[in-house]
Write a protein that holds these residues in place. Sequence first.
Motif, short mmCIF file in Angstrom:
data_model
loop_
_atom_site.label_atom_id
_atom_site.label_comp_id
_atom_site.label_asym_id
_atom_site.label_seq_id
_atom_site.Cartn_x
_atom_site.Cartn_y
_atom_site.Cartn_z
N PRO A 132 -3.25 4.58 13.78
CA PRO A 132 -3.50 6.00 13.51
C PRO A 132 -4.91 6.39 13.96
CG PRO A 132 -2.75 4.85 11.52
CD PRO A 132 -3.10 3.81 12.53
N GLY A 156 0.84 -1.21 0.00
CA GLY A 156 0.00 0.00 0.00
C GLY A 156 0.87 1.25 0.00
N ASN A 160 -7.97 -6.01 4.88
CA ASN A 160 -7.19 -5.62 6.06
C ASN A 160 -6.50 -6.80 6.73
OD1 ASN A 160 -7.76 -2.55 6.59
ND2 ASN A 160 -9.72 -3.44 5.95
N GLN A 208 -9.74 9.12 1.20
CA GLN A 208 -10.81 8.18 1.56
C GLN A 208 -11.87 8.80 2.47
OE1 GLN A 208 -9.96 4.33 3.33
NE2 GLN A 208 -8.16 4.17 2.03
N SER A 217 -3.02 -0.81 12.38
CA SER A 217 -4.32 -0.99 13.00
C SER A 217 -5.09 0.34 12.92
CB SER A 217 -4.12 -1.47 14.44
OG SER A 217 -5.36 -1.71 15.06
N GLY A 253 0.85 -2.08 4.96
CA GLY A 253 0.12 -0.82 4.94
C GLY A 253 -1.17 -0.84 4.12
N GLY A 303 -4.78 -1.36 3.09
CA GLY A 303 -5.98 -1.59 3.92
C GLY A 303 -6.98 -0.49 3.63
N GLY A 304 -8.14 -0.61 4.26
CA GLY A 304 -9.15 0.43 4.09
C GLY A 304 -10.55 -0.10 4.31
N GLY A 319 1.77 3.10 -2.23
CA GLY A 319 1.32 4.19 -3.10
C GLY A 319 0.27 5.05 -2.43
N GLY A 320 -0.16 4.66 -1.24
CA GLY A 320 -1.24 5.38 -0.55
C GLY A 320 -0.75 6.59 0.22
N LYS A 345 -9.84 -4.29 11.87
CA LYS A 345 -8.68 -3.67 12.51
C LYS A 345 -8.46 -4.25 13.92
CE LYS A 345 -7.07 -0.91 9.31
NZ LYS A 345 -5.84 -1.29 8.58
N LEU A 357 -3.84 -9.66 -1.80
CA LEU A 357 -4.81 -10.75 -1.62
C LEU A 357 -4.51 -11.95 -2.50
CD1 LEU A 357 -8.03 -8.55 -1.38
CD2 LEU A 357 -6.68 -9.55 0.46
N PHE A 375 -7.44 9.89 13.46
CA PHE A 375 -8.11 10.43 12.27
C PHE A 375 -7.15 11.27 11.45
CE2 PHE A 375 -11.42 9.13 14.98
CZ PHE A 375 -12.42 8.70 14.14
N PHE A 376 -6.81 10.75 10.31
CA PHE A 376 -5.90 11.44 9.39
C PHE A 376 -6.74 11.83 8.18
CE2 PHE A 376 -1.51 10.61 10.95
CZ PHE A 376 -1.88 10.04 12.15
N CYS A 424 1.22 5.62 3.63
CA CYS A 424 2.40 4.78 3.45
C CYS A 424 3.45 5.40 2.54
CB CYS A 424 1.99 3.39 2.99
SG CYS A 424 1.19 2.52 4.35
P1 NAD Z 1 -4.92 4.87 0.93
O1 NAD Z 1 -6.21 4.42 0.31
O2 NAD Z 1 -4.38 6.21 0.59
O3 NAD Z 1 -3.80 3.78 0.65
C1 NAD Z 1 -4.05 2.42 0.53
C2 NAD Z 1 -3.18 1.89 -0.60
O4 NAD Z 1 -3.36 0.47 -0.64
C3 NAD Z 1 -3.57 2.45 -1.97
O5 NAD Z 1 -2.42 2.92 -2.65
C4 NAD Z 1 -4.17 1.24 -2.70
O6 NAD Z 1 -3.91 1.24 -4.10
C5 NAD Z 1 -3.47 0.09 -2.00
N1 NAD Z 1 -4.24 -1.16 -2.11
C6 NAD Z 1 -5.57 -1.33 -1.99
N2 NAD Z 1 -5.89 -2.62 -2.17
C7 NAD Z 1 -4.73 -3.28 -2.40
C8 NAD Z 1 -4.41 -4.63 -2.68
N3 NAD Z 1 -5.35 -5.58 -2.76
N4 NAD Z 1 -3.11 -4.96 -2.89
C9 NAD Z 1 -2.14 -4.01 -2.83
N5 NAD Z 1 -2.39 -2.71 -2.57
C10 NAD Z 1 -3.66 -2.35 -2.37
O7 NAD Z 1 -5.15 4.70 2.51
P2 NAD Z 1 -4.43 5.36 3.77
O8 NAD Z 1 -5.41 6.28 4.39
O9 NAD Z 1 -3.08 5.85 3.43
O10 NAD Z 1 -4.32 4.07 4.71
C11 NAD Z 1 -3.18 3.26 4.87
C12 NAD Z 1 -3.43 2.30 6.02
O11 NAD Z 1 -3.72 3.05 7.22
C13 NAD Z 1 -4.65 1.39 5.82
O12 NAD Z 1 -4.41 0.15 6.41
C14 NAD Z 1 -5.75 2.12 6.56
O13 NAD Z 1 -6.77 1.22 6.93
C15 NAD Z 1 -4.96 2.61 7.75
N6 NAD Z 1 -5.56 3.74 8.50
C16 NAD Z 1 -5.85 4.92 7.89
C17 NAD Z 1 -6.38 5.96 8.65
C18 NAD Z 1 -6.72 7.29 8.05
O14 NAD Z 1 -7.24 8.16 8.77
N7 NAD Z 1 -6.42 7.51 6.78
C19 NAD Z 1 -6.63 5.77 10.01
C20 NAD Z 1 -6.33 4.54 10.59
C21 NAD Z 1 -5.79 3.54 9.83
#
Ligand code: NAD
Length: 281
Positions: free
Chosen positions: A208, A17, A137, A215, A164, A94, A96-97, A19-20, A182, A69, A210-211, A23
């Motif tokens: 984390p 992840g 997740n 999403q 988480s 990393g 997830g979502g 690219g998210g 989670k 997956l 709330f960021f 991460c």
């Molecule tokens: P994001 O959507 O920006 O990043 C998730 C990345 O995972 C994306 O680049 C997506 O392409 C990739 N992805 C999705 N499905 C995939 C798969 N099957 N295989 C490989 N890659 C895949 O999300 P984020 O907000 O940066 O979240 C990163 C992590 O932090 C996640 O686990 C999320 O649940 C967790 N998190 C986020 C927050 C928040 O407030 N943003 C809070 C708590 C936890």
Amino acid sequence: MEKSNQSLKGKVAVITGGGGVLCEVLAYALAKEGAKVAILDLNTDRAVEVAEKIKKQGGEAIGVEANVLQKTSLIEAHQIVLDKLGACDILVNGAGGNHPMGTTAKPFLEEGDLENEDLKTFFDLDTEGIKFVFDLNFIGSLLPTQIFAKDMVGKNGCSIINISSMNAFTPLTKIPAYSGAKAAISNFTQWLAVHFSKMGIRVNALAPGFFLTEQNRSLLTNEDGSLTARGTQVIEHTPLGRFGKPEDLVSSLLWLVSDESSFVTGIVVPIDGGFSAYSGV
Ligand code: NAD
């Protein structure tokens, strides 16, 4: 890339992840400490983009297509990492979502809701949506660990970081699947920490709060940048009074993967501005 003490020099870090939103920043921080970073993502363009950005700043990185997956996809990605960077020392799970199909329209079921056919209540939740969230997740952290943690057996200084969330401590309204998944990640972090302890592989998690990311931006803020009702609720429940920034995760990540925390395993670190500590009263 600014100079740092390069404490991770020579280590290979794999970040799913990568690219998210969150991460990408973690990948950049690992590279800045001297790690060779493999950015794995379903979105290949983003993985390559992040890797290129790191390289332009003087770091070492590759972008690799991978689906967390699919075992075959991870095996292919693992081979590419082995060939180009070497065996994995640090794994950040990393990817997830959440998914709208695992989300109720309202926080509470109230009188009359069942008569409203347009309202998605708990009774309408689609198991496909729930499974999607649990798979992404939980299985999406388990499978990369199966593929990459084998590299760590017999080596020193290896560790795994899971991601988480706040809702693992106390579930958030409307998102039962994401909260449950989670919670499973926090539990899995403890389980793996014990299981891998005799191999010296440490396993910890970041939780984390709330960021503000793409999403959840529309859930927490209006188009003019002001807070939605849910966004206001979050800020009122966050003693430090703001949303997190991806950079807020970096110091805990670097501490957990460094030898400075060599006696720390099986913990879930809340990075939440005090959200999980506050009862609301
Ligand atoms: P994001 O959507 O920006 O990043 C998730 C990345 O995972 C994306 O680049 C997506 O392409 C990739 N992805 C999705 N499905 C995939 C798969 N099957 N295989 C490989 N890659 C895949 O999300 P984020 O907000 O940066 O979240 C990163 C992590 O932090 C996640 O686990 C999320 O649940 C967790 N998190 C986020 C927050 C928040 O407030 N943003 C809070 C708590 C936890």
